[in-house]
Motif scaffolding. Structure first.
Motif, PDB file in Angstrom:
ATOM      1  N   ASN A   3       0.489   2.523 -44.192  1.00  0.00           N
ATOM      2  CA  ASN A   3       1.222   2.790 -45.317  1.00  0.00           C
ATOM      3  C   ASN A   3       2.344   1.619 -45.492  1.00  0.00           C
ATOM      4  OD1 ASN A   3      -0.117   5.043 -46.203  1.00  0.00           O
ATOM      5  ND2 ASN A   3       1.352   6.478 -45.076  1.00  0.00           N
ATOM      6  N   ASN A   4       2.602   1.151 -46.687  1.00  0.00           N
ATOM      7  CA  ASN A   4       3.726   0.306 -47.073  1.00  0.00           C
ATOM      8  C   ASN A   4       4.811   0.933 -47.728  1.00  0.00           C
ATOM      9  OD1 ASN A   4       4.947  -1.965 -47.802  1.00  0.00           O
ATOM     10  ND2 ASN A   4       3.214  -3.108 -48.770  1.00  0.00           N
ATOM     11  N   PRO A   5       5.840   0.962 -46.805  1.00  0.00           N
ATOM     12  CA  PRO A   5       7.109   1.807 -47.344  1.00  0.00           C
ATOM     13  C   PRO A   5       7.603   0.798 -48.139  1.00  0.00           C
ATOM     14  CG  PRO A   5       7.287   1.219 -44.683  1.00  0.00           C
ATOM     15  CD  PRO A   5       5.888   0.649 -45.368  1.00  0.00           C
ATOM     16  N   LYS A   7       6.341  -0.810 -50.444  1.00  0.00           N
ATOM     17  CA  LYS A   7       5.563  -0.610 -51.890  1.00  0.00           C
ATOM     18  C   LYS A   7       5.959   0.839 -52.528  1.00  0.00           C
ATOM     19  CE  LYS A   7       0.903  -0.778 -53.574  1.00  0.00           C
ATOM     20  NZ  LYS A   7      -0.688  -1.042 -53.383  1.00  0.00           N
ATOM     21  N   LYS A   8       6.238   1.769 -51.360  1.00  0.00           N
ATOM     22  CA  LYS A   8       6.518   3.166 -52.280  1.00  0.00           C
ATOM     23  C   LYS A   8       7.879   2.962 -52.685  1.00  0.00           C
ATOM     24  CE  LYS A   8       3.739   6.164 -49.110  1.00  0.00           C
ATOM     25  NZ  LYS A   8       3.675   7.120 -47.991  1.00  0.00           N
ATOM     26  N   PHE A   9       8.634   2.334 -51.992  1.00  0.00           N
ATOM     27  CA  PHE A   9      10.124   2.349 -52.650  1.00  0.00           C
ATOM     28  C   PHE A   9      10.200   1.760 -53.842  1.00  0.00           C
ATOM     29  CE2 PHE A   9      13.828  -0.463 -53.265  1.00  0.00           C
ATOM     30  CZ  PHE A   9      14.894   0.559 -53.301  1.00  0.00           C
ATOM     31  N   THR A  12       8.726   4.244 -56.518  1.00  0.00           N
ATOM     32  CA  THR A  12       9.614   5.184 -56.876  1.00  0.00           C
ATOM     33  C   THR A  12      10.792   4.973 -57.559  1.00  0.00           C
ATOM     34  OG1 THR A  12       8.973   6.105 -54.502  1.00  0.00           O
ATOM     35  CG2 THR A  12      11.153   6.995 -55.749  1.00  0.00           C
TER      36      THR A  12
END
Length: 199
Positions: A3-5, A7-9, A12
């Protein structure tokens, strides 16, 4: 695949920004629409006041047609009409503007009612076709004014509900939309000055 944190940030953040943009866009458009409704209904009130003003010279002419009229009473009506005509404010539905307009119209109505009281002394004048027709027009105008004032107060209430309700109050504050005042109790629709004919 890890998972790429980061990218998620960013995903969001983009979603939050998009939702905020939609919220502010829809809130702004809703307030503009309701503000325009307030302006429209205020202009309708002004239009009905103008109709009343336009009928006053006919009232003066009808009374002058009588051989025995009270000149001072008519003069006060003509002066009150001129004062009210100067204050026919359209567009800006501010409380100060309609307070001025209401005061001038109250003076006009008081003078018109004094003229009508004079007419009561002349039964022959009351039955002329021109007076009966004028009476119908003025009574219709008074009804229209009541409806217009009610519509204006309703539009102000709907606008204020949007401006004051959460979360649209946040957008209202950001974009500078302020609460508006409608006709108050002391000059509300149930106590509005009205030209009255006795039957």
């Amino acid at each position: 695949m890890a998972n790429n944190p980061g990218k998620k940030f960013w995903l969001t953040a983009v979603i939050i920004i998009a939702l905020l943009a939609i919220f502010f866009f829809t809130s702004y458009n809703s307030m503009v629409k309701k503000q325009e409704q307030v302006t429209k209904t205020w202009n309708n009130v002004q239009s009905d006041y103008q109709r009343r003003l336009d009928l006053v010279p006919n009232l003066v002419s009808t009374v002058k047609a009588s051989s025995d009229y009270e000149n001072q009473t008519l003069l006060k009506l003509v002066e009150a009409r001129a004062k009210a005509a100067q204050l026919n404010i359209t567009g800006d539905a501010s409380y100060e503007n309609y307070k001025k307009t209401e005061a001038a119209n109250a003076e006009l109505v008081a003078s018109a009612n004094k003229v009508i009281a004079v007419i009561e002394k002349y039964p022959d004048l009351k039955t002329t076709t021109s007076f009966v027709r004028l009476q119908d027009q003025l009574e219709g105008t008074e009804r229209r004014i009541k409806f217009s004032r009610n519509d204006f107060n309703q539009a102000v209430m709907e606008y204020n509900k949007t401006v004051r309700s959460f979360p649209s109050s946040i957008a209202a504050s950001v974009f500078g939309f302020k609460v508006k005042e409608g006709f108050q109790a002391d000059m509300g629709t149930e106590k509005a000055p009205e030209i009255i004919f006795t039957k």
